[in-house]
Design a protein around this motif. Structure first.
Motif, PDB file in Angstrom:
ATOM      1  N   LYS A  96       0.840  -1.206   0.000  1.00  0.00           N
ATOM      2  CA  LYS A  96       0.000   0.000   0.000  1.00  0.00           C
ATOM      3  C   LYS A  96       0.871   1.250   0.000  1.00  0.00           C
ATOM      4  O   LYS A  96       0.608   2.203  -0.748  1.00  0.00           O
ATOM      5  CB  LYS A  96      -0.905  -0.060   1.228  1.00  0.00           C
ATOM      6  N   ALA A  97       1.904   1.254   0.826  1.00  0.00           N
ATOM      7  CA  ALA A  97       2.783   2.416   0.907  1.00  0.00           C
ATOM      8  C   ALA A  97       3.539   2.642  -0.399  1.00  0.00           C
ATOM      9  O   ALA A  97       3.661   3.776  -0.884  1.00  0.00           O
ATOM     10  CB  ALA A  97       3.756   2.251   2.067  1.00  0.00           C
ATOM     11  N   LEU A  98       4.054   1.560  -0.988  1.00  0.00           N
ATOM     12  CA  LEU A  98       4.813   1.697  -2.226  1.00  0.00           C
ATOM     13  C   LEU A  98       3.958   2.197  -3.382  1.00  0.00           C
ATOM     14  O   LEU A  98       4.442   2.906  -4.272  1.00  0.00           O
ATOM     15  CB  LEU A  98       5.454   0.355  -2.595  1.00  0.00           C
ATOM     16  N   LYS A  99       2.664   1.830  -3.385  1.00  0.00           N
ATOM     17  CA  LYS A  99       1.793   2.247  -4.486  1.00  0.00           C
ATOM     18  C   LYS A  99       1.099   3.586  -4.247  1.00  0.00           C
ATOM     19  O   LYS A  99       0.581   4.190  -5.184  1.00  0.00           O
ATOM     20  CB  LYS A  99       0.736   1.176  -4.778  1.00  0.00           C
ATOM     21  N   THR A 100       1.059   4.059  -3.031  1.00  0.00           N
ATOM     22  CA  THR A 100       0.431   5.356  -2.777  1.00  0.00           C
ATOM     23  C   THR A 100       1.457   6.468  -2.589  1.00  0.00           C
ATOM     24  O   THR A 100       1.090   7.639  -2.552  1.00  0.00           O
ATOM     25  CB  THR A 100      -0.475   5.291  -1.527  1.00  0.00           C
ATOM     26  N   ASN A 101       2.726   6.097  -2.488  1.00  0.00           N
ATOM     27  CA  ASN A 101       3.787   7.088  -2.349  1.00  0.00           C
ATOM     28  C   ASN A 101       4.189   7.597  -3.734  1.00  0.00           C
ATOM     29  O   ASN A 101       4.592   6.813  -4.599  1.00  0.00           O
ATOM     30  CB  ASN A 101       4.993   6.451  -1.649  1.00  0.00           C
ATOM     31  N   PRO A 102       4.111   8.904  -3.981  1.00  0.00           N
ATOM     32  CA  PRO A 102       4.461   9.437  -5.307  1.00  0.00           C
ATOM     33  C   PRO A 102       5.888   9.119  -5.728  1.00  0.00           C
ATOM     34  O   PRO A 102       6.195   9.059  -6.918  1.00  0.00           O
ATOM     35  CB  PRO A 102       4.254  10.950  -5.152  1.00  0.00           C
ATOM     36  N   GLY A 103       6.786   8.903  -4.776  1.00  0.00           N
ATOM     37  CA  GLY A 103       8.174   8.625  -5.116  1.00  0.00           C
ATOM     38  C   GLY A 103       8.427   7.226  -5.639  1.00  0.00           C
ATOM     39  O   GLY A 103       9.485   6.960  -6.210  1.00  0.00           O
ATOM     40  N   SER A 104       7.465   6.327  -5.478  1.00  0.00           N
ATOM     41  CA  SER A 104       7.679   4.953  -5.919  1.00  0.00           C
ATOM     42  C   SER A 104       6.579   4.414  -6.829  1.00  0.00           C
ATOM     43  O   SER A 104       6.812   3.481  -7.589  1.00  0.00           O
ATOM     44  CB  SER A 104       7.799   4.028  -4.699  1.00  0.00           C
ATOM     45  N   THR A 105       5.399   4.980  -6.783  1.00  0.00           N
ATOM     46  CA  THR A 105       4.261   4.373  -7.480  1.00  0.00           C
ATOM     47  C   THR A 105       4.478   4.218  -8.975  1.00  0.00           C
ATOM     48  O   THR A 105       4.100   3.207  -9.565  1.00  0.00           O
ATOM     49  CB  THR A 105       2.964   5.169  -7.203  1.00  0.00           C
ATOM     50  N   PHE A 106       5.117   5.191  -9.612  1.00  0.00           N
ATOM     51  CA  PHE A 106       5.288   5.124 -11.072  1.00  0.00           C
ATOM     52  C   PHE A 106       6.405   4.174 -11.490  1.00  0.00           C
ATOM     53  O   PHE A 106       6.510   3.806 -12.660  1.00  0.00           O
ATOM     54  CB  PHE A 106       5.541   6.533 -11.629  1.00  0.00           C
ATOM     55  N   ASP A 107       7.240   3.765 -10.544  1.00  0.00           N
ATOM     56  CA  ASP A 107       8.300   2.808 -10.831  1.00  0.00           C
ATOM     57  C   ASP A 107       7.840   1.365 -10.673  1.00  0.00           C
ATOM     58  O   ASP A 107       8.601   0.440 -10.973  1.00  0.00           O
ATOM     59  CB  ASP A 107       9.499   3.040  -9.899  1.00  0.00           C
ATOM     60  N   ILE A 108       6.602   1.153 -10.222  1.00  0.00           N
ATOM     61  CA  ILE A 108       6.133  -0.199  -9.914  1.00  0.00           C
ATOM     62  C   ILE A 108       4.814  -0.455 -10.648  1.00  0.00           C
ATOM     63  O   ILE A 108       3.735  -0.223 -10.091  1.00  0.00           O
ATOM     64  CB  ILE A 108       5.944  -0.392  -8.395  1.00  0.00           C
ATOM     65  N   PRO A 109       4.870  -0.957 -11.863  1.00  0.00           N
ATOM     66  CA  PRO A 109       3.617  -1.289 -12.567  1.00  0.00           C
ATOM     67  C   PRO A 109       2.953  -2.550 -12.035  1.00  0.00           C
ATOM     68  O   PRO A 109       1.759  -2.753 -12.196  1.00  0.00           O
ATOM     69  CB  PRO A 109       4.073  -1.476 -14.018  1.00  0.00           C
TER      70      PRO A 109
END
Length: 289
Positions: free
Chosen positions: A247-260
């Motif tokens: 949840k944190a990795l996908k809602t954090n702007p710093g990581s969400t776009f790096d994780i499809p």
């Protein structure tokens, strides 16, 4: 039952059960609040206490079974301080803590209550129980943008490892019967996770003891509480199955776009059964049969 603060709860007629076990659920957001509370009620905790912001809602059917305490900041040091405050109020009781969208599982939890588990652990003269925070994540991030899906959860079947836990007060020699455990999403996406947050071990269940407090790395100030086994044989360990990292990795702007996607060749469907976790080596039955 709802309370404006923990102090309000302490002074009310609906006091904390001093014998326990108690489950303390810290609600960070509005994701899977009801399922988290229902899961821990079903395990047999004497009381389930939900610390959550006033604006968050739970299902009305849960209101009779839950002690709800208003708390705006339920993370970080505020959460640690609250666990310690509860422990001071119920010396001798077993305490479990977690966040919303996290689900405790232990060997044979489908047929044995948490009270039975802790009675056995107490007979083994143990006062803390090691648990591994096992990452869960949705199989389809396009459909589940916060990476949370109870029905379609995946788990890593491999990729877990342990390293010695060095003691800075003893020339960095390894601590006896203590290890740092790693794996899951914090390992696979470690570039997005601060170094001091990559461990997946917690002492998430412990016996409230005067003079012993929880630290911000989820260990206790008495080192024996932090051991994975006693001196004679292996003991029970548990798993906290958690969507929190995903949840944190996908809602954090710093990581969400790096994780499809979180899926990889070692992803398997999560079966919501302790047998799977035992077979994967993600918890230990010890002498618990």
């Amino acid at each position: 039952m709802s309370f404006a603060s923990f102090e309000h709860l302490q002074t009310s007629k609906e006091t904390l059960d001093t014998k326990g076990p108690l489950a303390l659920i810290f609600v960070e957001d509005e994701v899977e609040i009801n399922s988290t509370l229902r899961h821990h009620i079903a395990l047999g905790f004497k009381q389930v206490v939900a610390f959550m912001p006033k604006g968050f809602k739970m299902h009305y059917e849960l209101e009779e079974d839950i002690l709800r305490v208003d708390m705006e900041n339920t993370t970080g040091q505020a959460m640690i301080d609250m666990v310690n405050k509860v422990a001071q109020a119920v010396p001798g009781a077993w305490i479990y803590y977690c966040f919303n969208a996290e689900y405790l599982m232990y060997p044979f939890c489908e047929s044995r209550t948490v009270g039975e588990l802790l009675s056995f652990h107490n007979e083994e003269r143990r006062r803390g129980m090691l648990s591994y925070v096992v990452d869960l994540y949705a199989s389809d991030l396009a459909t589940h943008k916060d990476a949370v899906s109870i029905e379609n959860a995946l788990i890593d079947k491999t990729g877990y490892y342990a390293l010695g836990r060095n003691d800075p007060d003893n020339h960095n020699h390894p601590k006896e019967r203590q290890l740092n455990f790693y794996g899951g999403l914090r390992w696979r996406f470690e570039e997005h996770v601060p170094k001091d947050k990559r461990k997946i071990d917690r002492i998430s269940i412990f016996k409230a003891t005067p003079g012993v407090s929880l630290r911000d790395d989820f260990t206790l100030t008495d080192e024996e509480f932090n051991t994975f086994a006693c001196e004679w044989h292996n003991n029970i360990t548990a798993a906290v199955c958690s969507f929190r990292t995903a949840k944190a990795l996908k809602t954090n702007p710093g990581s969400t776009f790096d994780i499809p996607s979180f899926k990889w060749h070692n992803s398997v469907p999560f079966e919501w059964h302790s047998r799977q976790l035992l077979e994967l080596g993600l918890m230990e039955p010890g002498q618990w049969f």
